[in-house]
Design a protein around this motif. Structure first.
Motif, mmCIF file in Angstrom:
data_model
loop_
_atom_site.group_PDB
_atom_site.id
_atom_site.type_symbol
_atom_site.label_atom_id
_atom_site.label_comp_id
_atom_site.label_asym_id
_atom_site.label_seq_id
_atom_site.Cartn_x
_atom_site.Cartn_y
_atom_site.Cartn_z
ATOM 1 N N ASN A 125 43.075 41.491 49.124
ATOM 2 C CA ASN A 125 42.417 42.598 48.445
ATOM 3 C C ASN A 125 41.759 42.192 47.130
ATOM 4 O O ASN A 125 41.225 43.054 46.419
ATOM 5 C CB ASN A 125 43.430 43.712 48.160
ATOM 6 C CG ASN A 125 44.064 44.259 49.422
ATOM 7 O OD1 ASN A 125 45.166 43.856 49.790
ATOM 8 N ND2 ASN A 125 43.368 45.158 50.093
ATOM 9 N N LEU A 126 41.775 40.903 46.811
ATOM 10 C CA LEU A 126 41.216 40.480 45.528
ATOM 11 C C LEU A 126 39.742 40.865 45.351
ATOM 12 O O LEU A 126 39.351 41.293 44.257
ATOM 13 C CB LEU A 126 41.412 38.978 45.353
ATOM 14 C CG LEU A 126 42.859 38.521 45.109
ATOM 15 C CD1 LEU A 126 42.947 36.993 45.107
ATOM 16 C CD2 LEU A 126 43.401 39.086 43.797
ATOM 17 N N PRO A 127 38.894 40.743 46.386
ATOM 18 C CA PRO A 127 37.503 41.196 46.189
ATOM 19 C C PRO A 127 37.412 42.685 45.855
ATOM 20 O O PRO A 127 36.600 43.087 45.010
ATOM 21 C CB PRO A 127 36.849 40.874 47.534
ATOM 22 C CG PRO A 127 37.660 39.738 48.096
ATOM 23 C CD PRO A 127 39.066 40.045 47.682
ATOM 24 N N THR A 162 40.115 40.072 31.364
ATOM 25 C CA THR A 162 40.853 39.567 32.528
ATOM 26 C C THR A 162 41.283 38.130 32.320
ATOM 27 O O THR A 162 40.478 37.203 32.432
ATOM 28 C CB THR A 162 39.971 39.641 33.793
ATOM 29 O OG1 THR A 162 39.525 40.984 33.985
ATOM 30 C CG2 THR A 162 40.746 39.196 35.021
ATOM 31 N N PRO A 163 42.565 37.905 31.990
ATOM 32 C CA PRO A 163 43.090 36.537 32.039
ATOM 33 C C PRO A 163 43.271 36.151 33.512
ATOM 34 O O PRO A 163 44.130 36.711 34.205
ATOM 35 C CB PRO A 163 44.439 36.644 31.311
ATOM 36 C CG PRO A 163 44.392 37.967 30.589
ATOM 37 C CD PRO A 163 43.540 38.851 31.443
ATOM 38 N N LEU A 164 42.471 35.226 33.971
ATOM 39 C CA LEU A 164 42.405 34.938 35.406
ATOM 40 C C LEU A 164 43.360 33.807 35.774
ATOM 41 O O LEU A 164 43.304 32.715 35.206
ATOM 42 C CB LEU A 164 40.976 34.572 35.800
ATOM 43 C CG LEU A 164 40.624 34.704 37.282
ATOM 44 C CD1 LEU A 164 40.792 36.149 37.747
ATOM 45 C CD2 LEU A 164 39.200 34.239 37.535
ATOM 46 N N HIS A 165 44.204 34.082 36.746
ATOM 47 C CA HIS A 165 45.188 33.103 37.210
ATOM 48 C C HIS A 165 44.493 31.823 37.659
ATOM 49 O O HIS A 165 43.378 31.848 38.170
ATOM 50 C CB HIS A 165 45.986 33.701 38.365
ATOM 51 C CG HIS A 165 47.303 33.028 38.619
ATOM 52 N ND1 HIS A 165 47.408 31.844 39.302
ATOM 53 C CD2 HIS A 165 48.563 33.382 38.272
ATOM 54 C CE1 HIS A 165 48.683 31.496 39.383
ATOM 55 N NE2 HIS A 165 49.414 32.415 38.759
ATOM 56 N N GLU A 178 38.420 31.954 43.415
ATOM 57 C CA GLU A 178 37.329 31.964 44.390
ATOM 58 C C GLU A 178 37.008 33.380 44.861
ATOM 59 O O GLU A 178 35.861 33.677 45.215
ATOM 60 C CB GLU A 178 37.696 31.076 45.580
ATOM 61 C CG GLU A 178 37.712 29.587 45.231
ATOM 62 C CD GLU A 178 38.416 28.746 46.281
ATOM 63 O OE1 GLU A 178 38.742 29.297 47.361
ATOM 64 O OE2 GLU A 178 38.650 27.541 46.024
ATOM 65 N N ALA A 179 37.998 34.270 44.841
ATOM 66 C CA ALA A 179 37.770 35.638 45.291
ATOM 67 C C ALA A 179 37.193 36.525 44.195
ATOM 68 O O ALA A 179 36.389 37.421 44.479
ATOM 69 C CB ALA A 179 39.078 36.241 45.797
ATOM 70 N N MET A 180 37.575 36.301 42.944
ATOM 71 C CA MET A 180 37.235 37.245 41.880
ATOM 72 C C MET A 180 36.061 36.811 41.003
ATOM 73 O O MET A 180 35.269 37.653 40.562
ATOM 74 C CB MET A 180 38.469 37.513 41.012
ATOM 75 C CG MET A 180 39.605 38.169 41.770
ATOM 76 S SD MET A 180 40.969 38.728 40.736
ATOM 77 C CE MET A 180 40.220 40.150 39.917
#
Length: 398
Positions: free
Chosen positions: A216-218, A237-240, A247-249
């Motif tokens: 569900n990330l997109p 957004t601190p991105l993991h 790659e998704a977000m």
């Protein structure tokens, strides 16, 4: 002096164990030995550094794109080699990670008592969150002492046949860590966030990384992009670092003018960011506890949770992972002042800042070296966290 092995491997474990480790070091009855599996290498090290802690033993099991089976196998193999010669009289494990399961099994195989910190959390669905729900249930069957954060967690254990005499309701040690961090943090830890204190916009702090969120990330990313188009809103957004997440977000939010994407922040700057935020949107279990403690309405990107207390109290809400559902709930809070106020002022059910004190006392009582512990009883007001910041225990001073 009793040797106590404290097994950790992830950033949340380090944060929630940090006040306990510091308290054990200050207690003449105990000699804590911190064993790191290194399950989350960089993020773990950053969290330990924030508390001025270093592992005594580091197994260094992390490898690129390793499977859950590989993580668990490497952790069990490394721990089994270390626990025997150590002579530990108890092994403390925390929560529900692969490190937790490996630590509990390794201690059990060596006939060393297992103390499960943050015990008794249950979603009711063995496959959600995966694999955490299974990990904590399995450890619950072999633990000798269960330190449950809330009365509801204790009730879960009793329903599963655990004797009440082996359970102590302590509150969650994350509140103890947060009390210290809220006073200590003095910057946001990233150049892109230096203007936050001057930015008049309302801040939505958003993150997603859990394995069950991957498909569900997109949709989550598109929700953040829609929210960021609202007037007077900035999404941070601190991105993991997991490539699956990025790659998704990133294709959706990476170049949005009202979304600030940064790498995962060290713990202290992240606490400051939570304080600055107006709404937290996350699938992180830590946010479910920290957001309510800070009086931040918290929208949980999940369909079920093992932390229902904040949802019942009204300071958190499950919103699922669809673009429409997430967007609607965030915009509702941003536009409805009364709905926002109700969530922001609801009671914090997770602790009063004394979970560490109760945890160490429970360990002492387990060894017949102290009295029984009075359990934590929820019901304190949201503003209690702020009221107690000036009265930090000595072991939290860095």
């Amino acid at each position: 002096m009793r040797t106590i092995a404290v097994v950790l491997g992830t950033r949340p474990e380090a944060i929630k164990f940090a006040p306990v480790i510091r308290a054990l070091k200050e207690d003449p009855r105990f000699d804590p030995v911190v064993i790191s599996t290194g399950q989350h290498r960089q993020m773990l090290d950053e969290a330990l550094h924030a508390f001025n802690l270093k592992p005594d033993i580091d197994l260094g099991i992390m490898a690129p794109r390793q499977t859950l089976s590989q993580v668990t196998y490497r952790a069990i193999r490394g721990l089994s080699e270390k626990l025997g010669p150590l002579g530990a009289e108890a092994v403390l494990v925390h929560g529900d990670t692969a490190t937790t399961l490996a630590g509990g099994l390794s201690a059990f195989h060596h006939r060393i008592p297992v103390v499960h910190v943050e015990a008794g959390l249950r979603s009711g669905n063995l496959h959600s969150p995966f694999p955490e729900e299974a990990n904590r249930r399995l450890v619950g069957q072999i633990a000798d002492l269960h330190l449950a954060p809330t009365p509801g967690n204790s009730a879960n254990l009793i329903r599963e046949g655990i004797s009440p005499h082996r359970i102590v309701v302590t509150g969650n040690t994350v509140i103890d860590a947060l009390r210290w961090a809220s006073q200590t943090a003095n910057d946001y830890g990233h150049p892109a966030l230096e203007d936050l204190d001057r930015d008049p916009r309302r801040i939505v702090l958003a993150s997603a990384h859990r394995r069950e969120s991957w498909n569900n990330l997109p949709e989550i990313a598109h929700a953040l992009a829609r929210i960021a188009t609202e007037p007077g809103i900035r999404v941070v957004t601190p991105l993991h670092r997991n490539p699956v997440v990025r790659e998704a977000m990133l294709p959706v939010i990476g170049n949005h003018p009202n979304i600030t994407v940064v790498d995962p922040l060290p713990y202290l700057p992240f606490c400051r960011l939570m304080q600055r935020s107006d709404i937290i949107v996350s699938d992180s279990s830590g946010s479910e506890e920290e957001g309510p403690a800070l009086g931040k309405p918290t929208l949980v990107l999940r369909d079920i949770t093992e932390r229902p207390e904040a949802v019942i109290a009204g300071t958190a809400r499950l919103v699922g992972r669809t673009t429409e559902g997430i967007t609607a709930e965030v915009i509702r809070l941003l536009s409805d002042a009364e709905a926002y106020r109700r969530m922001a002022t609801a009671a914090n059910p997770y602790g009063d800042g004394k979970a560490t004190e109760r945890s160490v006392a429970a360990l002492a009582h387990f060894f017949d070296e102290g009295p029984a512990v009075m359990p934590f009883v929820p019901g304190s007001a949201i503003d209690q966290l702020s009221a107690e910041l000036a009265d930090l225990p000595a072991y939290m001073n860095v």
